[in-house]
Design an enzyme around this catalytic site. Sequence first.
Site, PDB file in Angstrom:
ATOM      1  N   CYS A  37       0.834  -1.208   0.000  1.00 59.15           N
ATOM      2  CA  CYS A  37       0.000   0.000   0.000  1.00 59.15           C
ATOM      3  C   CYS A  37       0.871   1.261   0.000  1.00 59.15           C
ATOM      4  CB  CYS A  37      -0.922   0.020   1.210  1.00 59.15           C
ATOM      5  SG  CYS A  37      -2.017  -1.389   1.263  1.00 59.15           S
ATOM      6  N   CYS A 107      -2.866   8.790   5.731  1.00 56.67           N
ATOM      7  CA  CYS A 107      -1.606   8.846   6.494  1.00 56.67           C
ATOM      8  C   CYS A 107      -1.899   9.139   7.960  1.00 56.67           C
ATOM      9  CB  CYS A 107      -0.680   9.941   5.955  1.00 56.67           C
ATOM     10  SG  CYS A 107      -0.198   9.711   4.243  1.00 56.67           S
TER      11      CYS A 107
END
Lengths: 136, 406
Positions: A37, A107
């Site tokens: 990812c 994030c």
Amino acid sequence: MAYSEKVIEHYNNPRNVGVLDKSAANVGTGLVGAPECGDVMKLQIEVDEDSGKIVDARFKTYGCGSAIASSSLATEWIKGKTVDEALEIKNTHIVEELSLPPVKIHCSVLAEDAIRSAIEDYKQKNQSVTENVQAN
Amino acid sequence: MTPKLPIYMDNSATTACDPRVVEAMLPYFTERAGNAASRSHSFGWAAEEAVNTARHQVAQLIGASAKEITFTSGATESDNLAIKGIVEMYHKKGNHVITCQTEHKAVIDTCKHLESNGLEVTWLGVDDEGRLDLAALESAITDRTILVTLMAANNETGTLHQVADIGHLCHDKGVIFHCDATQAIGRIPIDVDAMQIDLLSMSAHKIYGPKGIGALYVRRRNPRVRVTPMIDGGGHERGMRSGTLNVTGIVGLGKACAILNDEMGKDVEHARTLRDALEARFRAGLDHLRINGSVEHRLPNVLNISFGYVEGESLLMGIKDVAVPSGSACTSASLEPSYVLRALGLDDDLAHNSIRFSVGRFNSIEEVDYAADLVIDAVKRLRDMSPLYEMALEGIDLKSVQWDVH
């Protein structure tokens, strides 16, 4: 992609990069994300057993600048907090502080997950210590 | 000596115009600004003559004749015109087209569009170097196949297809061969007869010419290939592409080709020297590297490389004085890593770690040295904070870890 000044600042001067002894009873380690990812965060906390406060935190992150900044900020924020106070940190706080654009919200989610995962590891370790003591 | 910053190493994306190209173009903006279709005065004649000169210059570069060159707005239009034009012109002969998973989007999306309208498309795969299996191509050809469309060199990795072998195979089977040579022109020798290419797409802005101009070569004999036009109007370009000719652009494309006709050997040698120096610097300074695509069969100016355990976008941040792209998902609008690298069977993390360096005519060895130092330092710094690098040093097989895929 234009980064906010705070992201650039954390990227250039990341806080608390490093490693704590993961075998120590008062250290919790969280490893979240996946290489395929494009981001993996390892976040560690060292807890003072008397006060219950996080006295040290370290991270290592594989990922984009926003992922590095999010984890750097997370370690900065949790230091000095109790474990329960640290759990109150939400990804939205990180998004706000770093001015992350929508495509970088994951994030901040990862950083929140890393905090939770490290705390969970610490609690599990200490639960088993407590159980062992009781068993004896 | 520090070179002038920032350093441009993205010549596969586009190139700066050669000053000689700009100089050749300038009069056609001002004192020679005639319409090439104006037959009644000297302004029109001057423009027409300039276009004719350019047509010969372009044709010479690929071993064609001037009448086989149609000017377009660029390689994307050339690809569209070639594929849609052939499919429409030859629809009675068949409805099957063969292409490849690693083509440029201009070919892939054109084929997908036609596929949604009922065209049958075979999407060939590639091996782990990005190379085609010619036997697979041969067995995909049926009596309903009208077109094979395959690029000469891949835009991400620089990997070369076996263009001459493909061309001969297609001609043996009586199938038309379109080749998107956008990246290959000026970097490897291209000859439409030797390679048996029937249609060829090219663009000016990859060869030190201006943006917004390109050409489509269409074979006129052995065999004669015909294409249904896409843009109707005043019948310019022998009816193949209506619209007032972009005379300045055409002059620029012609001049860019003329320079290559004279200097291509020097250009290629320069690029290869710089690319090889860059690669050698990385190999000397870093471990855990992987060259993506074929090392042996690739363009002389491209280095697509993955720096293990370092995510591409974070590396770009650390080398912001060097203009290069990454195959990382984080740098793409789709948030997907490069489809080209995935088609090579590359693990997604290697695609995330990939950077494409493409040097050109205006790069210098000082720039290569400066960029290499910057990259090596940044990779080392990022590996120091990479949990994956730490695990690899501890001997942990990253594939054995249960990752929390989100």
